[in-house]
Design a protein around this motif. Structure first.
Motif, PDB file in Angstrom:
ATOM      1  N   ALA A 221     -99.124  77.703 -13.250  1.00 39.28           N
ATOM      2  CA  ALA A 221    -100.218  78.459 -12.620  1.00 39.28           C
ATOM      3  C   ALA A 221    -100.267  79.908 -13.086  1.00 39.28           C
ATOM      4  O   ALA A 221    -101.318  80.557 -13.018  1.00 39.28           O
ATOM      5  CB  ALA A 221    -100.073  78.402 -11.103  1.00 39.28           C
ATOM      6  N   ASN A 222     -99.145  80.417 -13.575  1.00 35.35           N
ATOM      7  CA  ASN A 222     -99.089  81.811 -14.022  1.00 35.35           C
ATOM      8  C   ASN A 222     -99.340  81.967 -15.517  1.00 35.35           C
ATOM      9  O   ASN A 222     -99.279  83.073 -16.039  1.00 35.35           O
ATOM     10  CB  ASN A 222     -97.722  82.406 -13.670  1.00 35.35           C
ATOM     11  CG  ASN A 222     -97.488  82.452 -12.176  1.00 35.35           C
ATOM     12  OD1 ASN A 222     -98.394  82.794 -11.423  1.00 35.35           O
ATOM     13  ND2 ASN A 222     -96.290  82.077 -11.740  1.00 35.35           N
ATOM     14  N   GLY A 223     -99.611  80.869 -16.206  1.00 37.79           N
ATOM     15  CA  GLY A 223     -99.840  80.947 -17.644  1.00 37.79           C
ATOM     16  C   GLY A 223     -98.803  80.167 -18.412  1.00 37.79           C
ATOM     17  O   GLY A 223     -98.178  79.220 -17.900  1.00 37.79           O
ATOM     18  N   GLU A 224     -98.578  80.565 -19.655  1.00 32.65           N
ATOM     19  CA  GLU A 224     -97.683  79.817 -20.526  1.00 32.65           C
ATOM     20  C   GLU A 224     -96.228  79.950 -20.091  1.00 32.65           C
ATOM     21  O   GLU A 224     -95.758  81.028 -19.750  1.00 32.65           O
ATOM     22  CB  GLU A 224     -97.831  80.307 -21.977  1.00 32.65           C
ATOM     23  CG  GLU A 224     -97.032  79.496 -22.984  1.00 32.65           C
ATOM     24  CD  GLU A 224     -97.350  79.880 -24.412  1.00 32.65           C
ATOM     25  OE1 GLU A 224     -96.497  79.663 -25.286  1.00 32.65           O
ATOM     26  OE2 GLU A 224     -98.474  80.394 -24.646  1.00 32.65           O
ATOM     27  N   VAL A 225     -95.524  78.823 -20.098  1.00 36.39           N
ATOM     28  CA  VAL A 225     -94.100  78.814 -19.802  1.00 36.39           C
ATOM     29  C   VAL A 225     -93.375  79.136 -21.098  1.00 36.39           C
ATOM     30  O   VAL A 225     -93.321  78.317 -22.023  1.00 36.39           O
ATOM     31  CB  VAL A 225     -93.645  77.446 -19.257  1.00 36.39           C
ATOM     32  CG1 VAL A 225     -92.141  77.445 -18.979  1.00 36.39           C
ATOM     33  CG2 VAL A 225     -94.421  77.090 -18.001  1.00 36.39           C
ATOM     34  N   SER A 226     -92.843  80.338 -21.198  1.00 36.66           N
ATOM     35  CA  SER A 226     -92.246  80.788 -22.458  1.00 36.66           C
ATOM     36  C   SER A 226     -90.827  80.283 -22.647  1.00 36.66           C
ATOM     37  O   SER A 226     -90.342  80.171 -23.767  1.00 36.66           O
ATOM     38  CB  SER A 226     -92.258  82.323 -22.535  1.00 36.66           C
ATOM     39  OG  SER A 226     -91.547  82.882 -21.443  1.00 36.66           O
ATOM     40  N   THR A 227     -90.145  79.967 -21.554  1.00 39.66           N
ATOM     41  CA  THR A 227     -88.766  79.504 -21.640  1.00 39.66           C
ATOM     42  C   THR A 227     -88.651  78.141 -20.980  1.00 39.66           C
ATOM     43  O   THR A 227     -88.977  77.981 -19.806  1.00 39.66           O
ATOM     44  CB  THR A 227     -87.800  80.490 -20.947  1.00 39.66           C
ATOM     45  OG1 THR A 227     -87.933  81.764 -21.561  1.00 39.66           O
ATOM     46  CG2 THR A 227     -86.362  80.017 -21.085  1.00 39.66           C
ATOM     47  N   ILE A 228     -88.223  77.170 -21.755  1.00 43.35           N
ATOM     48  CA  ILE A 228     -87.989  75.829 -21.217  1.00 43.35           C
ATOM     49  C   ILE A 228     -86.498  75.666 -21.018  1.00 43.35           C
ATOM     50  O   ILE A 228     -85.709  75.852 -21.946  1.00 43.35           O
ATOM     51  CB  ILE A 228     -88.525  74.746 -22.168  1.00 43.35           C
ATOM     52  CG1 ILE A 228     -90.032  74.913 -22.349  1.00 43.35           C
ATOM     53  CG2 ILE A 228     -88.212  73.356 -21.643  1.00 43.35           C
ATOM     54  CD1 ILE A 228     -90.632  73.963 -23.343  1.00 43.35           C
ATOM     55  N   LEU A 229     -86.103  75.347 -19.808  1.00 46.81           N
ATOM     56  CA  LEU A 229     -84.695  75.209 -19.522  1.00 46.81           C
ATOM     57  C   LEU A 229     -84.092  74.067 -20.325  1.00 46.81           C
ATOM     58  O   LEU A 229     -84.700  73.002 -20.460  1.00 46.81           O
ATOM     59  CB  LEU A 229     -84.491  74.944 -18.019  1.00 46.81           C
ATOM     60  CG  LEU A 229     -84.988  76.045 -17.071  1.00 46.81           C
ATOM     61  CD1 LEU A 229     -84.778  75.621 -15.625  1.00 46.81           C
ATOM     62  CD2 LEU A 229     -84.273  77.355 -17.342  1.00 46.81           C
ATOM     63  N   ASP A 230     -82.901  74.292 -20.862  1.00 49.03           N
ATOM     64  CA  ASP A 230     -82.219  73.239 -21.606  1.00 49.03           C
ATOM     65  C   ASP A 230     -81.824  72.120 -20.659  1.00 49.03           C
ATOM     66  O   ASP A 230     -81.284  72.349 -19.581  1.00 49.03           O
ATOM     67  CB  ASP A 230     -80.955  73.791 -22.279  1.00 49.03           C
ATOM     68  CG  ASP A 230     -81.294  74.687 -23.449  1.00 49.03           C
ATOM     69  OD1 ASP A 230     -82.396  74.536 -23.997  1.00 49.03           O
ATOM     70  OD2 ASP A 230     -80.454  75.539 -23.798  1.00 49.03           O
ATOM     71  N   GLU A 231     -82.089  70.896 -21.076  1.00 53.58           N
ATOM     72  CA  GLU A 231     -81.600  69.770 -20.299  1.00 53.58           C
ATOM     73  C   GLU A 231     -80.115  69.573 -20.594  1.00 53.58           C
ATOM     74  O   GLU A 231     -79.590  70.048 -21.606  1.00 53.58           O
ATOM     75  CB  GLU A 231     -82.368  68.503 -20.668  1.00 53.58           C
ATOM     76  CG  GLU A 231     -82.186  68.060 -22.106  1.00 53.58           C
ATOM     77  CD  GLU A 231     -82.995  66.820 -22.417  1.00 53.58           C
ATOM     78  OE1 GLU A 231     -83.297  66.044 -21.500  1.00 53.58           O
ATOM     79  OE2 GLU A 231     -83.321  66.620 -23.603  1.00 53.58           O
TER      80      GLU A 231
END
Length: 310
Positions: A171-181
């Motif tokens: 909702a806030n825009g692009e997710v710049s950091t994807i958490l490592d699985e």
């Protein structure tokens, strides 16, 4: 030539929102007509003020049998557009889209509702594959609260299309950091030993985050591939993987430097222990993982030669 931009995705995937945003941007403005062809009508409408301001006209073709080259040509004659946008129906195979010969596909973009992706991917994987395999950009929207799932979603898309740019938005825009699985192997072990179930995860993680593996040693069972005209002293060990169905199988492997390359032919099974270095390789069109063999031994083919990625 007429430039055509195709935006595809299932119903409520955010296609119309993306189109509204795009045509309102300064870089997309033109004094000439833009033809927007809608192949399904969702809940979101495009305001008349925006259409008038951007010189955009809408035509609706919600019957797949009417989506023909001749009908599209008639729309071109009617509106004389400078460019064409097609909001394509996600239930129609992309392979069924036939355009007039002088219409040039400038870009294909896929929109995906992250909150419903698992359902579509589990039940309509062949449609998802057909939808994304030629897309230059894949946008996952509505990613709120799904950080833990996003690495898997990214790997699923990379399996279907390694060249696409993949973007996640909340909702806030692009997710710049994807958490490592949590990876199912220890990347800090002296030797990263891969079993069949983990090979695909490692391959796409190494493709996506190569620096994580620079200087690491890996060991895995592989089938040998030697492309025609390949450099002497190199081979490609890897595994064939089912990306969506039995008719859609891809070979996943990185180039490997070894003095024993001539000992092995295409189709041989080997166990490879190799150090990974991130280097330029022409076939990668840039830098990527290059394996330097420490040990290669003959091996028996596994019971299941094709691995499943999901």
């Amino acid at each position: 030539m007429k430039n055509v931009f195709v935006i595809n995705g299932f119903l409520e995937a955010g296609k119309t929102e993306f189109i509204k945003f795009t045509i309102s941007q300064d870089y997309f403005q033109s004094n000439k007509t833009t033809l927007l062809i809608l192949c399904e009508e969702g809940e979101v409408e495009i305001e008349k003020e925006l259409l008038d301001r951007t010189h955009t006209v809408i035509e609706v073709i919600d019957d797949k049998d009417m989506m023909t080259s001749s009908n599209l040509l008639e729309l071109e004659k009617k509106h004389k557009p400078e460019r064409i946008l097609i909001e394509y129906n996600g239930m129609w195979p992309m392979s069924d889209l036939k355009m007039p010969w002088h219409w040039k596909l400038a870009q294909q973009i896929t929109c995906i509702n992250a909150s419903t992706f698992n359902m579509y991917f589990a039940n309509m994987r062949s449609l998802v594959s057909d939808m994304v395999k030629k897309s230059e950009l894949i946008i996952f929207n509505r990613c709120d609260g799904l950080n833990a799932e996003l690495p898997t979603y990214k790997r699923n898309m990379m399996a279907l299309n390694r060249n696409a740019e993949i973007v996640f938005e909340d909702a806030n825009g692009e997710v710049s950091t994807i958490l490592d699985e949590e990876l199912p192997f220890d990347v800090n072990a002296p030797v990263i030993e891969l079993i069949d179930e983990n090979y695909g995860i490692w391959f796409f993680d190494a493709l996506d985050t190569p620096d994580r593996y620079d200087g690491k040693t890996v060991k895995f069972l592989a089938c040998v591939v030697k492309p025609d005209g390949f450099k002497k002293g190199y081979l490609v060990p890897g595994r064939s993987a089912m990306t969506c169905c039995a008719d859609d199988i891809a070979f996943l492997g990185f180039v490997c430097r070894t003095d024993d390359a001539d000992k092995y032919k295409k189709g041989d099974w080997i166990t490879v222990t190799a150090e990974i270095k991130i280097e330029y390789w022409e076939d990668y069109n840039g830098e990527g993982p290059v394996l330097y063999a420490k040990e290669i031994t003959p091996a028996k083919a596994p019971k299941e030669e094709i691995i499943n990625l999901v």
